[in-house]
Design a protein around this motif. Structure first.
Motif, PDB file in Angstrom:
ATOM      1  N   SER A 164       0.840  -1.200   0.000  1.00  9.31           N
ATOM      2  CA  SER A 164       0.000   0.000   0.000  1.00  9.31           C
ATOM      3  C   SER A 164       0.875   1.250   0.000  1.00  9.31           C
ATOM      4  CB  SER A 164      -0.920   0.008   1.225  1.00  9.31           C
ATOM      5  OG  SER A 164      -1.849  -1.041   1.155  1.00  9.31           O
ATOM      6  N   PRO A 165       1.394   1.621  -1.165  1.00  9.25           N
ATOM      7  CA  PRO A 165       2.318   2.765  -1.242  1.00  9.25           C
ATOM      8  C   PRO A 165       1.696   4.098  -0.871  1.00  9.25           C
ATOM      9  CG  PRO A 165       1.724   1.967  -3.432  1.00  9.25           C
ATOM     10  CD  PRO A 165       1.202   0.972  -2.466  1.00  9.25           C
ATOM     11  N   ASP A 166       0.364   4.155  -0.739  1.00  8.76           N
ATOM     12  CA  ASP A 166      -0.281   5.408  -0.356  1.00  8.76           C
ATOM     13  C   ASP A 166      -0.403   5.579   1.146  1.00  8.76           C
ATOM     14  OD1 ASP A 166      -0.616   6.264  -2.971  1.00  8.76           O
ATOM     15  OD2 ASP A 166      -2.525   5.214  -3.190  1.00  8.76           O
ATOM     16  N   HIS A 167       0.079   4.612   1.930  1.00  7.01           N
ATOM     17  CA  HIS A 167       0.092   4.759   3.394  1.00  7.01           C
ATOM     18  C   HIS A 167       1.268   5.661   3.781  1.00  7.01           C
ATOM     19  CE1 HIS A 167      -2.440   0.997   4.655  1.00  7.01           C
ATOM     20  NE2 HIS A 167      -3.047   1.751   3.766  1.00  7.01           N
ATOM     21  N   LEU A 168       1.077   6.968   3.636  1.00  2.00           N
ATOM     22  CA  LEU A 168       2.189   7.906   3.762  1.00  2.00           C
ATOM     23  C   LEU A 168       2.793   7.938   5.160  1.00  2.00           C
ATOM     24  CD1 LEU A 168       0.866  10.880   1.598  1.00  2.00           C
ATOM     25  CD2 LEU A 168       2.144   8.857   0.896  1.00  2.00           C
ATOM     26  N   VAL A 169       1.988   7.750   6.186  1.00  3.88           N
ATOM     27  CA  VAL A 169       2.507   7.776   7.559  1.00  3.88           C
ATOM     28  C   VAL A 169       3.546   6.686   7.765  1.00  3.88           C
ATOM     29  CG1 VAL A 169       1.900   7.467   9.981  1.00  3.88           C
ATOM     30  CG2 VAL A 169       0.417   8.815   8.501  1.00  3.88           C
ATOM     31  N   THR A 170       3.363   5.562   7.080  1.00  4.69           N
ATOM     32  CA  THR A 170       4.294   4.439   7.250  1.00  4.69           C
ATOM     33  C   THR A 170       5.695   4.799   6.766  1.00  4.69           C
ATOM     34  OG1 THR A 170       2.416   2.955   6.895  1.00  4.69           O
ATOM     35  CG2 THR A 170       4.598   1.962   6.839  1.00  4.69           C
ATOM     36  N   TYR A 171       5.807   5.701   5.802  1.00  7.59           N
ATOM     37  CA  TYR A 171       7.124   6.124   5.335  1.00  7.59           C
ATOM     38  C   TYR A 171       7.915   6.760   6.480  1.00  7.59           C
ATOM     39  CZ  TYR A 171       5.668   5.479   0.438  1.00  7.59           C
ATOM     40  OH  TYR A 171       5.251   4.950  -0.761  1.00  7.59           O
ATOM     41  N   PHE A 172       7.237   7.579   7.281  1.00 11.91           N
ATOM     42  CA  PHE A 172       7.917   8.211   8.419  1.00 11.91           C
ATOM     43  C   PHE A 172       8.292   7.180   9.476  1.00 11.91           C
ATOM     44  CE2 PHE A 172       5.336  11.798   6.754  1.00 11.91           C
ATOM     45  CZ  PHE A 172       6.374  12.679   6.491  1.00 11.91           C
ATOM     46  N   VAL A 226      14.117   6.728   1.784  1.00 13.83           N
ATOM     47  CA  VAL A 226      12.679   6.645   2.022  1.00 13.83           C
ATOM     48  C   VAL A 226      12.070   8.041   1.963  1.00 13.83           C
ATOM     49  CG1 VAL A 226      10.887   6.100   3.715  1.00 13.83           C
ATOM     50  CG2 VAL A 226      12.795   4.535   3.382  1.00 13.83           C
ATOM     51  N   LEU A 227      12.726   9.007   2.606  1.00 11.79           N
ATOM     52  CA  LEU A 227      12.207  10.379   2.609  1.00 11.79           C
ATOM     53  C   LEU A 227      12.242  10.987   1.206  1.00 11.79           C
ATOM     54  CD1 LEU A 227      13.795  11.743   5.908  1.00 11.79           C
ATOM     55  CD2 LEU A 227      11.402  11.120   5.513  1.00 11.79           C
TER      56      LEU A 227
END
Length: 236
Positions: free
Chosen positions: A74-82, A100-101
């Motif tokens: 789910s590449p749109d789970h932006l919070v997970t990137y942080f 990642v950032l």
């Protein structure tokens, strides 16, 4: 009973895993969530729960591995990137954290928080030139997302750009007048601009309605207001 019922077994395993985690039995929770993923590797929430569990245990590489899979699904789970960035940093994997950032910034160019995080990471890596460059980008940007206001404002405060912060905070408050974090930013700007009565008026609202938030964010005042300014405002 759930296992014996004619329902999706992967979902049942995932549910049991989350129940065990919530009850404090981490090992059993991990076991059931991993079983769920063996049956159905597309269960995104299972990756998320496992990542958070291993992170809380200080097992940062394991946490990163699960959050990597969550983002892949789910590449749109932006919070997970942080969250993944934080796991990499704690594991000493600075370059991977930076990548990642960078990926997130390409996916969401309007995210100021991403640029702030990149600036801080460049600082930790000893790259002062790139840190300065990212801070300059933050200084020239204007928040699109309300959740970017606080990290953006803190960079602006370092450069005494109080008018800009006040303007942006008031703009967001026009659309969403009950955001305490914006009012706290305004307290700082008002005090820095000598508007003590306006700052006190906002603080009175915190004391009567949102005292929990006031004390939770009091470090903002400690960092950006002098002792004299805090005294005049009634914070001390």
């Amino acid at each position: 009973m759930l296992l014996e019922a004619s329902v999706d077994k992967a979902t049942v395993c995932e549910l049991k895993g989350t129940i065990f985690l919530e009850s404090g039995n981490e090992d059993e929770g991990i076991n059931w969530l991993q079983r769920a993923l063996k049956i159905d590797p597309s269960l995104v929430t299972a990756y998320s729960f496992l990542g958070q569990t291993f992170y809380n245990r200080g097992e940062f590489n394991e946490a990163a591995a699960y959050w990597e899979k969550e983002i892949a699904s789910s590449p749109d789970h932006l919070v997970t990137y942080f969250m993944l960035t934080d796991a990499y940093i704690n594991a000493g994997r600075m370059e991977e954290a930076l990548n990642v950032l960078k990926s997130l910034s390409e996916r969401d160019p309007d995210s100021i928080l991403t640029k702030v995080e990149m600036a801080e990471l460049y600082g930790k890596m000893g790259n002062s030139e790139m840190r300065k460059k990212m801070e300059e980008e933050v200084l020239s940007a204007r928040p699109v997302y309300i959740n970017d206001m606080e990290p953006w404002a803190k960079v602006q405060f370092k450069h005494s750009n109080f008018d800009i912060v006040e303007e942006s905070a008031k703009k967001f408050l026009n659309d969403d007048p009950d955001r305490p974090e914006l009012k706290m930013l305004l307290v700082v700007t008002f005090m820095k601009k000598g508007k003590c009565s306006e700052a006190k008026r906002l603080l009175e609202g915190f004391e009567s309605e949102q005292v929990w938030y006031y004390y939770g964010k009091k470090e903002l005042f400690d960092e950006y207001l002098t002792e004299e300014e805090r005294r005049r405002c009634g914070i001390i």
